[in-house]
Design a protein around this motif. Structure first.
Motif, PDB file in Angstrom:
ATOM      1  N   MET A   8      10.883  -0.024   5.033  1.00  0.00           N
ATOM      2  CA  MET A   8       9.614   0.342   4.426  1.00  0.00           C
ATOM      3  C   MET A   8       8.467  -0.507   4.972  1.00  0.00           C
ATOM      4  O   MET A   8       8.594  -1.702   5.157  1.00  0.00           O
ATOM      5  N   ILE A   9       7.344   0.164   5.231  1.00  0.00           N
ATOM      6  CA  ILE A   9       6.098  -0.490   5.599  1.00  0.00           C
ATOM      7  C   ILE A   9       5.015   0.059   4.684  1.00  0.00           C
ATOM      8  O   ILE A   9       4.912   1.272   4.491  1.00  0.00           O
ATOM      9  N   SER A  10       4.211  -0.820   4.103  1.00  0.00           N
ATOM     10  CA  SER A  10       3.104  -0.339   3.281  1.00  0.00           C
ATOM     11  C   SER A  10       1.820  -1.074   3.635  1.00  0.00           C
ATOM     12  O   SER A  10       1.855  -2.216   4.091  1.00  0.00           O
ATOM     13  N   VAL A  11       0.711  -0.386   3.432  1.00  0.00           N
ATOM     14  CA  VAL A  11      -0.613  -0.982   3.587  1.00  0.00           C
ATOM     15  C   VAL A  11      -1.390  -0.707   2.304  1.00  0.00           C
ATOM     16  O   VAL A  11      -1.432   0.436   1.834  1.00  0.00           O
ATOM     17  N   THR A  12      -1.990  -1.748   1.741  1.00  0.00           N
ATOM     18  CA  THR A  12      -2.780  -1.617   0.528  1.00  0.00           C
ATOM     19  C   THR A  12      -4.217  -1.994   0.823  1.00  0.00           C
ATOM     20  O   THR A  12      -4.481  -3.025   1.449  1.00  0.00           O
ATOM     21  N   VAL A  13      -5.149  -1.142   0.378  1.00  0.00           N
ATOM     22  CA  VAL A  13      -6.585  -1.400   0.532  1.00  0.00           C
ATOM     23  C   VAL A  13      -7.219  -1.332  -0.851  1.00  0.00           C
ATOM     24  O   VAL A  13      -7.101  -0.319  -1.540  1.00  0.00           O
ATOM     25  N   GLN A  16       2.924  -4.952   3.593  1.00  0.00           N
ATOM     26  CA  GLN A  16       4.216  -5.367   3.070  1.00  0.00           C
ATOM     27  C   GLN A  16       5.338  -4.612   3.777  1.00  0.00           C
ATOM     28  O   GLN A  16       5.117  -3.552   4.374  1.00  0.00           O
ATOM     29  N   HIS A  17       6.546  -5.162   3.672  1.00  0.00           N
ATOM     30  CA  HIS A  17       7.685  -4.531   4.338  1.00  0.00           C
ATOM     31  C   HIS A  17       8.962  -4.941   3.646  1.00  0.00           C
ATOM     32  O   HIS A  17       8.980  -5.838   2.793  1.00  0.00           O
TER      33      HIS A  17
END
Length: 281
Positions: free
Chosen positions: A272-277, A231-232
């Motif tokens: 913002m940059i996000s990574v979800t696992v 997401q960003h």
């Protein structure tokens, strides 16, 4: 037994995904200056980013218990025997509390789940609940699927500045001051339902590289597979590049890229940059 699934708009489910999975989404309100908007209806990420860049006051407002009760009663009228309501961390928003208050007045049993997460991690938890329902699980199994997903998720965030999180009270003032003093680019995570600093890196390039490495490490540790998403906010080019590199490293065809909704964007700010696992278990 017919079990209905409810979540809130911070879960980042698109209308198409929500409809396909049979999930009802209750929106948060976003206040920009003196104007009130409904997330997913009449406010865009571009509007939000412009307001933040112009120092226009931006805040968010949780749905009321009546908002939840209206949806719960509609689902009951449509044939739901029970409802599982999955929401963002109760330590970041009063949304979960509104759901709990409404559940006490609902005409059918409502199980409220605090995902302890935010963004697509909450969306993945709601999706797991929907999958469990579709697999024939009872309400206990459906609720437990959502709870497991939230508890096991890893959310990694890069933000250009901690200022927006500090303004909204989503990260401690001391952490914000440390970041400013050292002129670092912070990598954050969600722990026990709160945004906390994870690592400090000197440049954006190094921060993004480290974010990707941590995400790959987490995904590769999931023995039964995983769900992953990027997401960003106002950073599509960078987010797309991150998703492409992660897909290559994890030998996936592609990884979804979404812009966060206004209610999350108001607290993280542009860049913002996000990574979800989320492990599959």
């Amino acid at each position: 037994m017919s079990v209905a699934i409810v979540t809130d708009s911070t879960s980042s489910l698109s209308p198409e995904d929500a409809e396909r999975e049979g999930i009802s989404v209750i929106p948060l309100q976003v206040i920009i200056g003196a104007d009130v908007f409904t997330e997913g209806v009449d406010v865009t990420a571009d509007m939000l980013a412009e307001a933040l860049a112009s120092f226009v006051p931006v805040s968010t407002s949780r749905p009321t218990p009546d908002d939840f009760l209206t949806v719960y009663e509609r689902l009951a009228a449509e044939g739901a025997d029970a409802i599982v309501s999955v929401h963002l961390s109760s330590k970041m928003s009063g949304t979960f509390d509104s759901a709990v208050l409404a559940s006490k007045q609902a005409s059918v049993p409502v199980t409220c789940i605090d995902s302890t997460q935010v963004g697509i991690a909450t969306g993945f938890a709601a999706g797991r609940a929907a999958s469990a329902r579709d697999a024939g699980e009872d309400v206990v199994g459906v609720a437990e699927a959502a709870r497991r997903a939230g508890d096991s998720s890893t959310v990694l965030l890069y933000v250009d500045t901690l200022e927006y999180l500090k303004r909204g009270g989503r990260v401690g003032a001391a952490a914000a001051l440390i970041g400013s003093a050292l002129a670092v680019k912070p990598i954050l995570t969600i722990t026990d339902g709160l945004v906390v600093p994870l690592e400090r890196v000197r440049t954006q390039a190094k921060a993004i590289a480290r974010l990707e490495a941590l995400a790959v490490e987490r995904a590769e540790g999931c023995d039964k597979g995983f769900d992953i998403g990027v997401q960003h906010l106002s950073s599509l080019t960078l987010a797309t590049a991150v998703a492409s590199r992660l897909a290559a490293a994890l030998e996936l065809d592609s990884i979804g890229v979404d812009e966060v909704g206004a209610s999350i964007g108001a607290h993280v700010g542009p860049g913002m940059i996000s990574v979800t696992v989320t492990p599959r278990c």
